[in-house]
Design a protein around this motif. Structure first.
Motif, PDB file in Angstrom:
ATOM      1  N   ASP A  51       0.830  -1.210   0.000  1.00  0.00           N
ATOM      2  CA  ASP A  51       0.000   0.000   0.000  1.00  0.00           C
ATOM      3  C   ASP A  51       0.863   1.258   0.000  1.00  0.00           C
ATOM      4  O   ASP A  51       0.583   2.208  -0.751  1.00  0.00           O
ATOM      5  CB  ASP A  51      -0.937   0.012   1.214  1.00  0.00           C
ATOM      6  CG  ASP A  51      -1.978  -1.096   1.162  1.00  0.00           C
ATOM      7  OD1 ASP A  51      -2.189  -1.696   0.077  1.00  0.00           O
ATOM      8  OD2 ASP A  51      -2.572  -1.396   2.227  1.00  0.00           O
ATOM      9  N   ASP A  52       1.911   1.282   0.826  1.00  0.00           N
ATOM     10  CA  ASP A  52       2.808   2.441   0.876  1.00  0.00           C
ATOM     11  C   ASP A  52       3.529   2.621  -0.455  1.00  0.00           C
ATOM     12  O   ASP A  52       3.675   3.745  -0.943  1.00  0.00           O
ATOM     13  CB  ASP A  52       3.828   2.288   2.013  1.00  0.00           C
ATOM     14  CG  ASP A  52       3.198   2.401   3.390  1.00  0.00           C
ATOM     15  OD1 ASP A  52       2.059   2.899   3.497  1.00  0.00           O
ATOM     16  OD2 ASP A  52       3.861   1.986   4.364  1.00  0.00           O
ATOM     17  N   PHE A  53       3.955   1.518  -1.053  1.00  0.00           N
ATOM     18  CA  PHE A  53       4.655   1.557  -2.331  1.00  0.00           C
ATOM     19  C   PHE A  53       3.741   2.140  -3.420  1.00  0.00           C
ATOM     20  O   PHE A  53       4.150   3.001  -4.202  1.00  0.00           O
ATOM     21  CB  PHE A  53       5.110   0.150  -2.709  1.00  0.00           C
ATOM     22  CG  PHE A  53       5.963   0.091  -3.933  1.00  0.00           C
ATOM     23  CD1 PHE A  53       7.323   0.327  -3.847  1.00  0.00           C
ATOM     24  CD2 PHE A  53       5.404  -0.194  -5.171  1.00  0.00           C
ATOM     25  CE1 PHE A  53       8.132   0.272  -4.980  1.00  0.00           C
ATOM     26  CE2 PHE A  53       6.203  -0.246  -6.307  1.00  0.00           C
ATOM     27  CZ  PHE A  53       7.568  -0.015  -6.209  1.00  0.00           C
ATOM     28  N   GLU A  54       2.489   1.676  -3.451  1.00  0.00           N
ATOM     29  CA  GLU A  54       1.526   2.180  -4.438  1.00  0.00           C
ATOM     30  C   GLU A  54       1.216   3.655  -4.216  1.00  0.00           C
ATOM     31  O   GLU A  54       1.094   4.417  -5.180  1.00  0.00           O
ATOM     32  CB  GLU A  54       0.235   1.355  -4.379  1.00  0.00           C
ATOM     33  CG  GLU A  54       0.376  -0.030  -4.977  1.00  0.00           C
ATOM     34  CD  GLU A  54      -0.910  -0.838  -4.886  1.00  0.00           C
ATOM     35  OE1 GLU A  54      -1.999  -0.247  -4.692  1.00  0.00           O
ATOM     36  OE2 GLU A  54      -0.809  -2.072  -5.007  1.00  0.00           O
ATOM     37  N   GLU A  55       1.097   4.055  -2.972  1.00  0.00           N
ATOM     38  CA  GLU A  55       0.799   5.457  -2.651  1.00  0.00           C
ATOM     39  C   GLU A  55       1.917   6.374  -3.141  1.00  0.00           C
ATOM     40  O   GLU A  55       1.652   7.428  -3.734  1.00  0.00           O
ATOM     41  CB  GLU A  55       0.601   5.618  -1.143  1.00  0.00           C
ATOM     42  CG  GLU A  55       0.206   7.001  -0.701  1.00  0.00           C
ATOM     43  CD  GLU A  55      -1.197   7.402  -1.131  1.00  0.00           C
ATOM     44  OE1 GLU A  55      -1.433   8.614  -1.299  1.00  0.00           O
ATOM     45  OE2 GLU A  55      -2.054   6.520  -1.307  1.00  0.00           O
ATOM     46  N   ILE A  56       3.133   5.993  -2.909  1.00  0.00           N
ATOM     47  CA  ILE A  56       4.276   6.788  -3.367  1.00  0.00           C
ATOM     48  C   ILE A  56       4.301   6.823  -4.894  1.00  0.00           C
ATOM     49  O   ILE A  56       4.581   7.846  -5.507  1.00  0.00           O
ATOM     50  CB  ILE A  56       5.605   6.217  -2.804  1.00  0.00           C
ATOM     51  CG1 ILE A  56       5.704   6.448  -1.312  1.00  0.00           C
ATOM     52  CG2 ILE A  56       6.815   6.791  -3.531  1.00  0.00           C
ATOM     53  CD1 ILE A  56       5.943   7.873  -0.885  1.00  0.00           C
ATOM     54  N   ASP A  57       3.986   5.681  -5.508  1.00  0.00           N
ATOM     55  CA  ASP A  57       3.993   5.591  -6.968  1.00  0.00           C
ATOM     56  C   ASP A  57       2.931   6.505  -7.573  1.00  0.00           C
ATOM     57  O   ASP A  57       3.167   7.150  -8.594  1.00  0.00           O
ATOM     58  CB  ASP A  57       3.773   4.136  -7.391  1.00  0.00           C
ATOM     59  CG  ASP A  57       4.108   3.889  -8.839  1.00  0.00           C
ATOM     60  OD1 ASP A  57       5.116   4.458  -9.322  1.00  0.00           O
ATOM     61  OD2 ASP A  57       3.371   3.122  -9.502  1.00  0.00           O
ATOM     62  N   LYS A  58       1.777   6.573  -6.944  1.00  0.00           N
ATOM     63  CA  LYS A  58       0.663   7.400  -7.452  1.00  0.00           C
ATOM     64  C   LYS A  58       0.882   8.882  -7.193  1.00  0.00           C
ATOM     65  O   LYS A  58       0.668   9.712  -8.058  1.00  0.00           O
ATOM     66  CB  LYS A  58      -0.652   6.987  -6.777  1.00  0.00           C
ATOM     67  CG  LYS A  58      -1.230   5.706  -7.236  1.00  0.00           C
ATOM     68  CD  LYS A  58      -2.538   5.445  -6.505  1.00  0.00           C
ATOM     69  CE  LYS A  58      -2.999   4.026  -6.700  1.00  0.00           C
ATOM     70  NZ  LYS A  58      -4.184   3.729  -5.869  1.00  0.00           N
ATOM     71  N   LEU A  70      11.258   1.964   0.416  1.00  0.00           N
ATOM     72  CA  LEU A  70      10.279   1.579  -0.597  1.00  0.00           C
ATOM     73  C   LEU A  70      10.923   1.297  -1.954  1.00  0.00           C
ATOM     74  O   LEU A  70      10.224   1.027  -2.923  1.00  0.00           O
ATOM     75  CB  LEU A  70       9.208   2.670  -0.739  1.00  0.00           C
ATOM     76  CG  LEU A  70       8.345   2.894   0.501  1.00  0.00           C
ATOM     77  CD1 LEU A  70       7.372   4.037   0.280  1.00  0.00           C
ATOM     78  CD2 LEU A  70       7.598   1.627   0.891  1.00  0.00           C
ATOM     79  N   SER A  71      12.248   1.357  -2.015  1.00  0.00           N
ATOM     80  CA  SER A  71      12.910   0.997  -3.267  1.00  0.00           C
ATOM     81  C   SER A  71      12.710  -0.495  -3.492  1.00  0.00           C
ATOM     82  O   SER A  71      12.467  -1.251  -2.555  1.00  0.00           O
ATOM     83  CB  SER A  71      14.403   1.330  -3.205  1.00  0.00           C
ATOM     84  OG  SER A  71      15.070   0.436  -2.331  1.00  0.00           O
ATOM     85  N   GLU A  72      12.809  -0.907  -4.730  1.00  0.00           N
ATOM     86  CA  GLU A  72      12.585  -2.323  -5.021  1.00  0.00           C
ATOM     87  C   GLU A  72      13.724  -3.203  -4.524  1.00  0.00           C
ATOM     88  O   GLU A  72      13.536  -4.385  -4.302  1.00  0.00           O
ATOM     89  CB  GLU A  72      12.374  -2.517  -6.512  1.00  0.00           C
ATOM     90  CG  GLU A  72      11.083  -1.895  -6.992  1.00  0.00           C
ATOM     91  CD  GLU A  72      10.748  -2.265  -8.422  1.00  0.00           C
ATOM     92  OE1 GLU A  72      11.148  -3.355  -8.861  1.00  0.00           O
ATOM     93  OE2 GLU A  72      10.085  -1.459  -9.069  1.00  0.00           O
ATOM     94  N   ASP A  73      14.904  -2.623  -4.362  1.00  0.00           N
ATOM     95  CA  ASP A  73      16.059  -3.445  -4.019  1.00  0.00           C
ATOM     96  C   ASP A  73      16.581  -3.265  -2.597  1.00  0.00           C
ATOM     97  O   ASP A  73      17.292  -4.138  -2.106  1.00  0.00           O
ATOM     98  CB  ASP A  73      17.210  -3.154  -4.988  1.00  0.00           C
ATOM     99  CG  ASP A  73      16.870  -3.577  -6.400  1.00  0.00           C
ATOM    100  OD1 ASP A  73      16.066  -4.516  -6.564  1.00  0.00           O
ATOM    101  OD2 ASP A  73      17.388  -2.955  -7.341  1.00  0.00           O
ATOM    102  N   GLY A  74      16.275  -2.172  -1.936  1.00  0.00           N
ATOM    103  CA  GLY A  74      16.876  -1.870  -0.638  1.00  0.00           C
ATOM    104  C   GLY A  74      16.708  -2.964   0.399  1.00  0.00           C
ATOM    105  O   GLY A  74      17.686  -3.536   0.899  1.00  0.00           O
ATOM    106  N   ILE A  75      15.476  -3.273   0.721  1.00  0.00           N
ATOM    107  CA  ILE A  75      15.215  -4.293   1.753  1.00  0.00           C
ATOM    108  C   ILE A  75      15.561  -5.684   1.218  1.00  0.00           C
ATOM    109  O   ILE A  75      16.141  -6.506   1.936  1.00  0.00           O
ATOM    110  CB  ILE A  75      13.758  -4.243   2.247  1.00  0.00           C
ATOM    111  CG1 ILE A  75      13.466  -2.893   2.897  1.00  0.00           C
ATOM    112  CG2 ILE A  75      13.480  -5.378   3.223  1.00  0.00           C
ATOM    113  CD1 ILE A  75      12.004  -2.688   3.277  1.00  0.00           C
ATOM    114  N   TYR A  76      15.233  -5.936  -0.029  1.00  0.00           N
ATOM    115  CA  TYR A  76      15.542  -7.239  -0.639  1.00  0.00           C
ATOM    116  C   TYR A  76      17.037  -7.542  -0.538  1.00  0.00           C
ATOM    117  O   TYR A  76      17.429  -8.644  -0.136  1.00  0.00           O
ATOM    118  CB  TYR A  76      15.077  -7.241  -2.094  1.00  0.00           C
ATOM    119  CG  TYR A  76      15.374  -8.526  -2.821  1.00  0.00           C
ATOM    120  CD1 TYR A  76      14.522  -9.622  -2.703  1.00  0.00           C
ATOM    121  CD2 TYR A  76      16.506  -8.648  -3.623  1.00  0.00           C
ATOM    122  CE1 TYR A  76      14.791 -10.816  -3.365  1.00  0.00           C
ATOM    123  CE2 TYR A  76      16.785  -9.835  -4.286  1.00  0.00           C
ATOM    124  CZ  TYR A  76      15.923 -10.914  -4.157  1.00  0.00           C
ATOM    125  OH  TYR A  76      16.195 -12.083  -4.801  1.00  0.00           O
TER     126      TYR A  76
END
Length: 100
Positions: A51-58, A70-76
């Motif tokens: 939800d947070d990722f989508e909110e930032i994207d929108k 919320l980066s795609e790679d940071g936590i991963y």
């Protein structure tokens, strides 16, 4: 008596004792940080993260908000690094125990 050998071994003793002391302190701090790491990992796999990722994207990033989480790679990448570090610690511990 081999004075040079004694000096060399004394230096190794001192260096290794220092390494053990440093590692002991760092392992304590690292262990204490695992609770926060678990919280971050759980967030990454949650609906709340999506939800947070989508909110930032929108709507874009609010001014001044650091959101590398919320980066795609940071936590991963952190999860992978944590895993590989644990494997390295196990491998080193096994080697030390086998040679003891």
């Amino acid at each position: 008596m081999n004075v040079e050998k004694i000096k060399e071994m004394e230096e190794i003793l001192d260096r290794h004792q220092d390494l053990i002391n440093q590692l002991d302190q760092l392992l304590f701090v690292y262990e204490q940080g695992q609770e926060d790491y678990d919280k971050l990992r759980d967030y990454y796999f949650s609906q709340e993260y999506l939800d947070d990722f989508e909110e930032i994207d929108k709507n874009g990033i609010p001014a001044g908000l650091k959101c590398g989480v919320l980066s795609e790679d940071g936590i991963y990448n952190l999860i992978g690094e944590n895993f590989h570090l644990a494997i390295s610690m196990l491998e080193l511990a096994t080697k030390i125990l086998k040679n003891h």
